[in-house]
Design an enzyme around this catalytic site. Structure first.
Site, PDB file in Angstrom:
ATOM      1  N   SER A 132       0.828  -1.208   0.000  1.00 31.83           N
ATOM      2  CA  SER A 132       0.000   0.000   0.000  1.00 31.83           C
ATOM      3  C   SER A 132       0.865   1.263   0.000  1.00 31.83           C
ATOM      4  O   SER A 132       2.023   1.249   0.413  1.00 31.83           O
ATOM      5  CB  SER A 132      -0.901   0.019   1.233  1.00 31.83           C
ATOM      6  OG  SER A 132      -1.646  -1.168   1.328  1.00 31.83           O
TER       7      SER A 132
HETATM    8  N1  SAH Z   1      -0.724  -4.920   4.137  1.00 31.87           N
HETATM    9  C1  SAH Z   1      -0.059  -5.195   2.890  1.00 31.87           C
HETATM   10  C2  SAH Z   1      -0.939  -4.830   1.708  1.00 31.87           C
HETATM   11  C3  SAH Z   1      -1.082  -5.999   0.824  1.00 31.87           C
HETATM   12  S1  SAH Z   1      -2.318  -5.922  -0.417  1.00 31.87           S
HETATM   13  C4  SAH Z   1       1.301  -4.520   2.821  1.00 31.87           C
HETATM   14  O1  SAH Z   1       1.649  -3.760   3.745  1.00 31.87           O
HETATM   15  O2  SAH Z   1       2.047  -4.789   1.887  1.00 31.87           O
HETATM   16  C5  SAH Z   1      -3.562  -6.987   0.265  1.00 31.87           C
HETATM   17  C6  SAH Z   1      -3.203  -8.407   0.495  1.00 31.87           C
HETATM   18  O3  SAH Z   1      -4.384  -9.072   0.962  1.00 31.87           O
HETATM   19  C7  SAH Z   1      -2.730  -9.182  -0.715  1.00 31.87           C
HETATM   20  O4  SAH Z   1      -1.469  -9.721  -0.464  1.00 31.87           O
HETATM   21  C8  SAH Z   1      -3.786 -10.302  -0.868  1.00 31.87           C
HETATM   22  O5  SAH Z   1      -3.247 -11.523  -1.304  1.00 31.87           O
HETATM   23  C9  SAH Z   1      -4.317 -10.408   0.546  1.00 31.87           C
HETATM   24  N2  SAH Z   1      -5.649 -10.998   0.686  1.00 31.87           N
HETATM   25  C10 SAH Z   1      -6.737 -10.827  -0.095  1.00 31.87           C
HETATM   26  N3  SAH Z   1      -7.783 -11.527   0.405  1.00 31.87           N
HETATM   27  C11 SAH Z   1      -7.346 -12.147   1.532  1.00 31.87           C
HETATM   28  C12 SAH Z   1      -7.955 -13.014   2.489  1.00 31.87           C
HETATM   29  N4  SAH Z   1      -9.231 -13.387   2.430  1.00 31.87           N
HETATM   30  N5  SAH Z   1      -7.193 -13.452   3.517  1.00 31.87           N
HETATM   31  C13 SAH Z   1      -5.893 -13.099   3.610  1.00 31.87           C
HETATM   32  N6  SAH Z   1      -5.266 -12.300   2.733  1.00 31.87           N
HETATM   33  C14 SAH Z   1      -5.975 -11.814   1.707  1.00 31.87           C
END
Ligand code: SAH
Length: 208
Positions: free
Chosen positions: A52
């Site tokens: 993000s």
């Molecule tokens: N907090 C992260 C942002 C990652 S983007 C950072 O600091 O980099 C969001 C993430 O959520 C992705 O990696 C995606 O694979 C994950 N995601 C989506 N649906 C999910 C679910 N149901 N359970 C766990 N992870 C999930």
């Protein structure tokens, strides 16, 4: 990054600013992106997912209003950057990621930084992580069509906070839900765009 993108835009919590100064964001991106790791936007991290934008990480962290003995759950580990920021502020962080490859890389980044207070689970975060509930704070870093009921249930009855982007696939509103006893109060914050939350209480697999 901290002065121009965060402090000037209303991130005022000194602890959050300190955490954002301390955790090296480039270590959570691919080496090809190191030159751009402190810029004002998300970056690709593989598997079609993103780390993000720094401002969004800081805003969600500030909105969670954590205290140092809080137990916090993150849904969507991704690169691990948000979890690392949280680990700077609280004793114990739990984080769930559905892609095993991303979870593995996040673990490597935590090890490089000697961060040992983060537990990662590979699986569907929309059902929460009931073994360690209740949580003082839950942050969802993927966009959800609705607020997953298990996350509401796993909030502490004593002022637990849930921060979650809710909306359609292209655009969401950041919701802040505070639980007191069996009462959940909701406020809304900024508009935002996150990758989709895919799972039982999120978007379905076919949606991506
Ligand atoms: N907090 C992260 C942002 C990652 S983007 C950072 O600091 O980099 C969001 C993430 O959520 C992705 O990696 C995606 O694979 C994950 N995601 C989506 N649906 C999910 C679910 N149901 N359970 C766990 N992870 C999930």
């Amino acid at each position: 990054m901290v002065e121009e993108q965060l402090a000037r835009r209303g991130i005022t919590d000194p602890q959050v600013l300190m955490a954002m100064r301390t955790i090296p964001r480039h270590l959570f991106t691919d080496e090809n992106f190191w030159g751009r790791a402190y810029e004002d936007h998300p970056l690709p991290i593989g598997q079609g997912q993103t780390i993000s934008q720094p401002y969004m990480v800081a805003l969600m962290t500030q909105t969670l209003k954590v205290r140092d003995d809080d137990r916090v759950l993150e849904i969507g580990t991704g690169s691990g950057y948000q979890a690392a920021i949280l680990s700077h502020l609280v004793k114990k962080v739990f984080t769930i990621e559905r892609h095993g490859a991303l979870a593995k890389r996040a673990r490597e980044a935590f090890d490089t930084l000697n961060i040992h207070s983060i537990a990662i689970r590979i699986g569907d975060g929309t059902i929460g992580w009931s073994e360690y509930a209740p949580y003082d704070g839950i942050v969802v870093t993927a966009g959800s069509p609705d607020v997953p009921q298990p996350l509401l249930d796993q909030l502490s009855k004593d002022g637990g906070r849930l921060v979650i982007p809710v909306g359609d696939r292209g655009f969401q509103q950041l919701k802040i839900i505070t639980r007191n006893g069996d009462n959940w109060a909701t406020t809304e914050d900024v508009g935002c765009t996150f990758v989709p939350l895919v799972g039982k209480h999120g978007w379905s697999e076919g949606d991506k």
